[in-house]
Design a protein around this motif. Structure first.
Motif, mmCIF file in Angstrom:
data_model
loop_
_atom_site.group_PDB
_atom_site.id
_atom_site.type_symbol
_atom_site.label_atom_id
_atom_site.label_comp_id
_atom_site.label_asym_id
_atom_site.label_seq_id
_atom_site.Cartn_x
_atom_site.Cartn_y
_atom_site.Cartn_z
ATOM 1 N N ARG A 1 0.731 -1.282 -0.031
ATOM 2 C CA ARG A 1 0.106 -0.044 -0.257
ATOM 3 C C ARG A 1 0.883 1.367 -0.138
ATOM 4 N NH1 ARG A 1 -0.994 4.598 2.470
ATOM 5 N NH2 ARG A 1 -0.689 3.598 4.620
ATOM 6 N N THR B 1 3.482 11.240 9.287
ATOM 7 C CA THR B 1 3.054 11.341 7.919
ATOM 8 C C THR B 1 4.178 12.122 7.002
ATOM 9 O OG1 THR B 1 0.889 11.341 8.373
ATOM 10 C CG2 THR B 1 1.313 12.193 6.315
ATOM 11 N N GLY C 1 -0.675 8.998 2.456
ATOM 12 C CA GLY C 1 0.806 8.926 2.413
ATOM 13 C C GLY C 1 1.103 7.739 3.447
HETATM 14 O O1 KIV Z 1 1.670 8.274 6.554
HETATM 15 C C1 KIV Z 1 0.547 8.230 6.467
HETATM 16 O O2 KIV Z 1 -0.092 9.035 7.261
HETATM 17 C C2 KIV Z 1 -0.193 7.184 6.023
HETATM 18 C C3 KIV Z 1 -1.610 6.739 6.756
HETATM 19 C C4 KIV Z 1 -2.777 6.591 5.915
HETATM 20 C C5 KIV Z 1 -1.492 5.789 7.783
HETATM 21 O O3 KIV Z 1 0.109 6.315 5.268
#
Ligand code: KIV
Ligand code: ZN
Length: 527
Positions: A17, A175, A527
């Motif tokens: 992901r 993030t 992210g």
């Molecule tokens: O980096 C982030 O904030 C993410 C979230 C969706 C967990 O990937």
């Protein structure tokens, strides 16, 4: 002396992901299934298989992983809205162990500029999202996106409310990769001290590597009491990437005296899994990368070599075999049989199906005719070439002839198979044999591409080593990758080119099949 068991830390892998969000790293369905199986074999606790609402391809990958991969919890990402959560559940429901991961940004910057929502609206939306997901299954993760830049009071409020609504894991993302280790330690400690129902959820950490601190920050969170680390193989991920799984796992293992923690990871599978992900995504592992880089256990300085000969512990804190580097470079040759090849592949970390073994064996025999001795690097190149080949490729190589001489225009005659038909073209153009091979492939397949990156390296030592070609091409604004391996770099190039062409063709077929289905939701990248 304490006799208590070391604390167990869950490894949540998001290679499929967040990792897949690395620019140019997209994987096709077959590749995602292969990587998911490798992650389950590695022993990760949770596989974040994708973001089902993002595209029909993502949905299908999550669904098939949920249907076929066993031994790990399968998780899908969703924003806090009904459509995302329903779609995630639709994809995940065949899994034996399921987790829905919902997220919503909480920092002032994201609230004001991205979401334009008040703090009350954020709490309400987060609670509604968690409740909807909890109506489908028991295992719910909530991530306050940009948590590491969120005001303490507000973060505590959101975390408490989402645990009350049914979240069983609270993930704290950095993030934008902005936090430092002591800040992460303090934030996790603060949440453990201030949120009254915090014991009803596992605290998790999710770090990005923009300042090169993702591993250190993840480990600081563990020291402060976090029970889950989110990470990716080779540290791939959005922008500078995520915390590298192999680093956090080996740090906890090698320094168990300090962390007093354990994971379920079979560390001997780290190198093969790293190689598979690198091959599949086209993202090379730098030579000096910790744990899985080619030089991670190479000792160059005379003083170090001398120390190593006297006692390995002088300069080695881990054994290469513990992370999956093979101890010997066993030589195979043209008299070696299928069993010896399967055995060597297994020792290198690859379990081949009968079908895969047959195909690798055929290529092995061809190669053994050209090259007397085959080393581990050759076997790895052959196996990976096979494993990353699209199933039922549209175009395959039959044969080719190249004439190239200084000062003369190159000549290429190429025959490809498409279905049960063979097509041959002769090309007399280009700046050299490689360029001419590109022209010939384009002419036969009718798919035009622009070459964006072309790399060739030898899989082993020696002039007769396999040459591995890795290329990236652009077609209609999108990047496609291909790999090829052969002792002849023209052949490697044609194979790599066909790898990319077959991805384009497979996507075109998929797009035709999906025509009429709902278009992907806008702004779905997380992210
Ligand atoms: O980096 C982030 O904030 C993410 C979230 C969706 C967990 O990937
Ligand atoms: Zn992330």
């Amino acid at each position: 002396m304490s006799t208590a068991e070391p604390r167990s830390i869950r490894i949540f892998d998001t290679t499929l992901r967040d990792g897949e969000q690395s620019p140019g790293a997209s994987m096709n369905l077959v590749e995602k299934l292969e990587v998911a199986q490798a992650l389950a074999d590695l022993g990760v606790d949770v596989i974040e298989a994708g973001f089902p609402i993002a595209s029909p391809g993502d949905f299908e990958a999550v669904r098939q992983i949920a249907q076929t991969v066993r031994g790990a919890t399968i998780c899908g990402l969703a924003r806090c809205n009904d459509k995302d959560i329903d779609r995630a559940w639709e994809a995940l429901k065949p899994a034996l162990q399921v987790r829905i991961h919902v997220f919503l940004a909480t920092s002032a910057i994201h609230r004001e500029f991205k979401l334009r929502m008040t703090p009350d609206e954020i709490v309400e939306r987060a609670v509604a999202g968690v409740r909807r997901a909890a109506a489908y299954c028991d295992d719910i993760e909530f991530s306050p996106e940009d948590a590491c830049r969120t005001e303490h009071d507000f973060l505590c409020r959101v975390v408490e409310a989402t645990i009350d609504a049914g979240a069983t894991t609270i993930n704290i993302p950095d993030t934008v990769g902005y936090a430092t280790p002591s800040e992460v330690y303090d934030r996790i400690t603060m949440l453990r001290n201030r949120v009254p129902n915090i014991d009803r959820a596992v605290l998790s950490i999710h770090c990005h590597d923009d300042l090169g601190l993702a591993t250190a920050n993840s480990l600081a969170a563990v020291s402060a009491g976090a029970g889950q680390i989110e990470c990716t193989i080779n540290g791939i991920g959005e922008r500078a990437g995520n915390a590298a799984l192999e680093e956090v796992v080996m740090a906890m293992k090698t320094r168990s005296d300090y962390f007093d923690c354990q994971t379920r990871i079979d560390t001997r599978r780290l190198v093969p899994t790293s190689r598979l992900v690198s091959k599949t995504t086209g993202l090379s592992v730098q030579r000096n990368k910790s744990i899985v880089g080619r030089n991670a256990f190479a000792h160059e300085a005379g003083i170090h070599q001398d120390g190593m000969l006297k006692d390995r512990s002088t300069y080695e804190i881990m054994s290469p075999a513990d992370v999956g580097f093979s101890k010997t470079d066993l030589v195979l040759g043209k008299h070696s049989g299928r069993a010896a090849l399967a055995d060597r592949a297994r020792a290198l970390g690859y379990t081949l199906t009968a079908d895969q073994l047959q195909q690798v064996f055929e290529r092995f025999k061809e190669l053994a005719d050209r090259k007397k001795e085959l080393y581990d690097g050759d076997i790895i190149a052959l196996v990976q070439q096979q494993m990353t080949t699209t199933v039922d490729p549209e175009w395959t190589l039959v044969d080719y002839e190249v004439i190239s001489a200084s000062g003369k225009t190159p000549h290429v005659r190429l025959t490809l198979r498409h279905g049960d038909q063979e097509r041959t073209e002769t090309v007399e153009q280009g700046d050299g044999a490689i360029d001419a091979a590109f022209w010939a492939v384009e002419k036969i397949t009718g798919i035009e591409v622009v070459c964006k990156d072309y790399q060739v390296r030898s899989a082993t030592l020696g002039r007769d080593a396999i040459g591995e070609v890795k290329l990236e091409v652009e077609h209609r604004g999108r990047i496609y990758r291909g790999n090829g391996a052969s002792t002849d770099t023209v052949e490697s190039t044609i194979l790599a080119m066909l790898g990319a062409i077959n991805r384009i063709a497979a996507e075109q077929t998929m797009a035709e099949r999906n025509a009429g289905e709902t278009a992907p939701a806008a702004g779905t990248v997380a992210g």
